[in-house]
Design a protein around this motif. Structure first.
Motif, PDB file in Angstrom:
ATOM      1  N   ASN A 169       0.743  -1.131   0.042  1.00  0.00           N
ATOM      2  CA  ASN A 169       0.057  -0.058   0.001  1.00  0.00           C
ATOM      3  C   ASN A 169       0.788   1.364  -0.039  1.00  0.00           C
ATOM      4  O   ASN A 169       0.796   2.146   0.925  1.00  0.00           O
ATOM      5  CB  ASN A 169      -0.891   0.046   1.043  1.00  0.00           C
ATOM      6  CG  ASN A 169      -1.782  -1.214   1.545  1.00  0.00           C
ATOM      7  OD1 ASN A 169      -3.106  -1.121   0.611  1.00  0.00           O
ATOM      8  ND2 ASN A 169      -1.721  -2.298   1.777  1.00  0.00           N
ATOM      9  N   ASP A 171       2.276   4.850  -0.476  1.00  0.00           N
ATOM     10  CA  ASP A 171       1.645   6.222  -0.541  1.00  0.00           C
ATOM     11  C   ASP A 171       0.417   6.429  -0.031  1.00  0.00           C
ATOM     12  O   ASP A 171      -0.247   7.302  -0.137  1.00  0.00           O
ATOM     13  CB  ASP A 171       1.981   7.063  -1.778  1.00  0.00           C
ATOM     14  CG  ASP A 171       3.238   6.966  -2.697  1.00  0.00           C
ATOM     15  OD1 ASP A 171       4.349   7.365  -1.681  1.00  0.00           O
ATOM     16  OD2 ASP A 171       3.472   6.552  -3.621  1.00  0.00           O
ATOM     17  N   ILE A 172      -0.015   5.572   0.801  1.00  0.00           N
ATOM     18  CA  ILE A 172      -1.314   5.391   1.387  1.00  0.00           C
ATOM     19  C   ILE A 172      -1.084   5.584   3.108  1.00  0.00           C
ATOM     20  O   ILE A 172      -0.649   4.797   3.670  1.00  0.00           O
ATOM     21  CB  ILE A 172      -2.238   4.184   1.114  1.00  0.00           C
ATOM     22  CG1 ILE A 172      -2.396   4.015  -0.332  1.00  0.00           C
ATOM     23  CG2 ILE A 172      -3.599   4.165   1.993  1.00  0.00           C
ATOM     24  CD1 ILE A 172      -3.205   2.780  -0.706  1.00  0.00           C
ATOM     25  N   VAL A 173      -2.111   6.596   3.704  1.00  0.00           N
ATOM     26  CA  VAL A 173      -1.767   6.729   5.086  1.00  0.00           C
ATOM     27  C   VAL A 173      -2.357   5.749   5.732  1.00  0.00           C
ATOM     28  O   VAL A 173      -3.576   5.245   5.486  1.00  0.00           O
ATOM     29  CB  VAL A 173      -2.312   8.293   5.482  1.00  0.00           C
ATOM     30  CG1 VAL A 173      -2.118   8.222   6.966  1.00  0.00           C
ATOM     31  CG2 VAL A 173      -1.676   9.349   4.763  1.00  0.00           C
ATOM     32  N   TYR A 225       0.940   6.147   9.795  1.00  0.00           N
ATOM     33  CA  TYR A 225       2.454   5.929   9.028  1.00  0.00           C
ATOM     34  C   TYR A 225       1.982   5.847   7.620  1.00  0.00           C
ATOM     35  O   TYR A 225       0.722   5.466   7.067  1.00  0.00           O
ATOM     36  CB  TYR A 225       3.178   4.692   9.472  1.00  0.00           C
ATOM     37  CG  TYR A 225       3.690   4.945  10.726  1.00  0.00           C
ATOM     38  CD1 TYR A 225       4.656   5.922  11.294  1.00  0.00           C
ATOM     39  CD2 TYR A 225       2.901   4.381  11.779  1.00  0.00           C
ATOM     40  CE1 TYR A 225       5.189   5.912  12.629  1.00  0.00           C
ATOM     41  CE2 TYR A 225       3.101   4.540  13.258  1.00  0.00           C
ATOM     42  CZ  TYR A 225       4.246   5.437  13.548  1.00  0.00           C
ATOM     43  OH  TYR A 225       4.954   5.204  14.841  1.00  0.00           O
ATOM     44  N   LYS A 226       2.914   6.146   6.819  1.00  0.00           N
ATOM     45  CA  LYS A 226       2.936   6.068   5.055  1.00  0.00           C
ATOM     46  C   LYS A 226       4.223   5.636   4.555  1.00  0.00           C
ATOM     47  O   LYS A 226       5.372   6.164   5.107  1.00  0.00           O
ATOM     48  CB  LYS A 226       2.459   7.380   4.426  1.00  0.00           C
ATOM     49  CG  LYS A 226       2.246   7.231   3.272  1.00  0.00           C
ATOM     50  CD  LYS A 226       1.794   8.596   2.621  1.00  0.00           C
ATOM     51  CE  LYS A 226       2.974   9.827   2.660  1.00  0.00           C
ATOM     52  NZ  LYS A 226       2.153  11.162   1.975  1.00  0.00           N
TER      53      LYS A 226
END
Length: 232
Positions: A169, A171-173, A225-226
């Protein structure tokens, strides 16, 4: 879920040939990276962990033979290699195969013929290509292995599962609750929520160049987190 895409590295000093091969590979759904000489090819290989390398022998700076030998010095290197060359003698083909190439295609070639060779080689070696790689960091879930710039990392099960979820995943928070669910699916979130930060800290120690300035796993204040996928 982040799709597994097989990455192919095309190494040739002829821009026209690289462009042509890249176009056909991308049409077939491969992720493609390229290099114009053997020296650059080493860096691209270490950063992108390709499943297959299409390699010309006559390269500037570092020859195709030297690059191939460099790859095969690492006994853990399972990358497949297809040589493309205008050398047509039987002796040249035998030499290339003996130094570690998986196949040999002579120039000039029909692009569709080369794609058939690519498909055939990856049918034999594709089990080694279930991986996700971002900027030198490579996770191989079927083998349970993680490498950073071709160096094996030793992660705990929690760290491995966290990293796998992050890399699926990019760039996804992701909230702490989502991360807890990945590593402790049957545990009270209120109890385990606080331990995620500790797991992340340990994981960062193993995959980040600078702990004080993490580039891969970023903290998103108040949320979680990302995992940042580098822009090429």
């Amino acid at each position: 879920m982040f799709p597994f895409r097989q990455t192919v590295l095309v190494v040739d000093d002829d821009q026209a040939i690289r462009n042509l091969v890249c176009i056909y590979l991308e049409k077939e759904g491969y992720e493609v990276v390229e290099a114009s000489n053997g020296e650059a090819a080493k860096q691209v290989y270490l950063h992108h962990h390709p499943c297959l390398i299409i390699l010309d022998l006559q390269l500037p700076k570092v020859s195709g033979e030297t690059f191939c030998q460099w790859l095969r010095q690492d006994e853990k290197s399972e990358v497949a290699i297809i040589i493309i060359s205008n050398r047509t003698s039987v002796e040249d083909k035998i030499t290339a195969l003996r130094m570690g190439a998986d196949d040999y295609v002579t120039k000039p070639f029909e692009p569709l013929e080369l794609m058939a060779h690519v498909d055939a080689v990856l049918r034999r070696t594709g089990q080694f290509c279930q991986k996700i790689a971002h900027e030198g960091l490579c996770i191989m879930p079927r083998k349970g292995e993680v490498q950073l710039y071709n160096r094996q990392l030793h992660l705990t099960n929690y760290e491995f599962n966290l990293l796998y979820y992050f890399m699926q995943n990019p760039d996804i928070v992701l909230s702490r609750e989502q991360l807890v669910m990945q590593i402790h699916p049957n545990t009270e979130h209120t109890v385990m929520d606080r331990t995620i930060d500790a797991h992340i800290k340990k994981l960062r120690e193993k995959i980040e160049d600078e702990l004080g300035n993490p580039k891969r796993i970023k903290t998103v204040r108040g949320i979680g987190y990302k995992f940042v996928k580098p822009v090429r």
